[in-house]
Design a protein around this motif. Structure first.
Motif, short mmCIF file in Angstrom:
data_model
loop_
_atom_site.label_atom_id
_atom_site.label_comp_id
_atom_site.label_asym_id
_atom_site.label_seq_id
_atom_site.Cartn_x
_atom_site.Cartn_y
_atom_site.Cartn_z
N ASN A 14 0.84 -1.18 0.00
CA ASN A 14 -0.15 0.20 -0.21
C ASN A 14 0.76 1.51 0.09
O ASN A 14 0.31 2.58 0.27
CB ASN A 14 -0.87 0.06 1.25
CG ASN A 14 -2.05 -1.03 1.18
OD1 ASN A 14 -2.30 -1.59 -0.13
ND2 ASN A 14 -2.36 -1.40 2.41
N SER A 15 2.19 1.14 -0.08
CA SER A 15 2.97 2.47 -0.30
C SER A 15 2.79 2.99 -1.49
O SER A 15 2.55 2.76 -2.47
CB SER A 15 4.27 1.67 -0.20
OG SER A 15 5.42 3.16 -0.45
N PRO A 16 2.61 4.46 -1.41
CA PRO A 16 2.52 5.39 -2.55
C PRO A 16 3.60 5.27 -3.59
O PRO A 16 3.36 5.68 -4.44
CB PRO A 16 2.34 6.71 -1.77
CG PRO A 16 3.12 6.65 -0.59
CD PRO A 16 2.76 5.09 -0.04
N PHE A 17 4.80 5.02 -2.85
CA PHE A 17 5.94 4.79 -3.99
C PHE A 17 5.75 3.56 -4.88
O PHE A 17 6.46 3.46 -5.74
CB PHE A 17 7.18 4.51 -3.15
CG PHE A 17 7.52 5.88 -2.36
CD1 PHE A 17 7.85 7.00 -2.75
CD2 PHE A 17 7.28 5.65 -0.90
CE1 PHE A 17 8.17 8.15 -1.90
CE2 PHE A 17 7.58 6.75 -0.02
CZ PHE A 17 7.87 8.00 -0.70
N ASN A 18 4.84 2.66 -4.65
CA ASN A 18 4.68 1.70 -5.55
C ASN A 18 3.43 1.77 -6.55
O ASN A 18 3.55 1.23 -7.59
CB ASN A 18 4.23 0.24 -4.84
CG ASN A 18 5.34 -0.38 -4.03
OD1 ASN A 18 6.37 -0.15 -4.08
ND2 ASN A 18 4.72 -0.97 -2.85
N ALA A 19 3.04 3.19 -6.76
CA ALA A 19 1.99 3.41 -7.64
C ALA A 19 2.51 3.52 -8.94
O ALA A 19 1.92 3.15 -9.99
CB ALA A 19 1.21 4.98 -7.23
N SER A 20 3.66 3.87 -9.09
CA SER A 20 4.28 4.24 -10.41
C SER A 20 4.76 2.64 -11.11
O SER A 20 4.81 2.50 -12.10
CB SER A 20 5.50 4.81 -10.54
OG SER A 20 6.64 4.47 -9.64
#
Length: 76
Positions: A14-20
């Motif tokens: 759920n980390s926002p850094f994994n969105a890409s």
């Protein structure tokens, strides 16, 4: 002193850094749609094979199962 390697870091889904890194869900391709494959050329979808692939007729009796999210196909 132990060194930290990149492979030993915890995975936080759920980390926002994994969105890409997330790939968008593949759009469903309807039966009868035309596709262009890098290797096999122009074809027409003749059947759905589950949620992730389709059966494509490329002519001359050549039918192939192709993944919907394959980078080799382009929907026309």
């Amino acid at each position: 002193m132990a060194s930290t390697r990149a492979g030993s870091r915890p995975h936080l889904p759920n980390s926002p850094f994994n969105a890409s890194r997330r790939t968008p869900a593949a759009e469903p391709i309807p039966v009868g749609a035309q596709l262009c494959h890098d290797r096999h050329g122009l074809g027409r979808v003749i059947a759905l094979d589950g949620a992730a692939s389709v059966i494509v007729d490329f002519g001359n009796g050549e039918r192939r199962r192709v993944a919907i999210d394959s980078p080799r196909i382009e929907r026309l």
